[in-house]
Design a protein around this motif. Structure first.
Motif: not given
Length: 119
Positions: A42-53
């Motif tokens: 979940v944390v990794g997915a949040a980091l990837v999503g934030l990076a895409l932002g």
């Protein structure tokens, strides 16, 4: 104070993407307990999503406002640090230490990122 903020937001996003992917892979490579595995993914997915932002459009406007990205970066670093502490106390030392390292890495990235355009 801003002399150490050398990383532009786009490079920050690329590094954050790498950290997010490594965070999602870590539980399977290191053998976390189930709670640590779910949390790391979940944390990794949040980091990837934030990076895409942090990507910008043709006018140079980021997908997520810079102030929002800044706040989310610090919130994520603090939250992951707290989760690492909880996992460590609960007995999953590998997950606790790994997520504590990820929180420290995210905090170091946050502290060295220039969240505004250079004047």
């Amino acid at each position: 104070m801003t002399a150490f903020r050398l990383i532009p937001l786009q490079a920050h996003g690329a590094l954050e993407m790498l950290v997010g992917i490594l965070t999602m892979v870590a539980p399977f490579a290191l053998g976390f307990d189930p709670a640590g595995t779910v949390l790391a993914v979940v944390v990794g997915a949040a980091l990837v999503g934030l990076a895409l932002g942090s990507t910008t459009d043709e006018r140079g406007v980021p997908a997520v406002p810079v102030a929002t990205h800044h706040a989310a970066d610090y919130g994520l670093a603090i939250g992951v640090g707290g989760a690492a502490l909880v996992l460590g106390v609960a007995g999953d030392a590998v997950a606790g230490f790994t997520l504590a390292g990820i929180a420290a890495l995210q905090l170091a990235l946050n502290l060295s990122t220039r969240y505004s355009a250079r004047a």
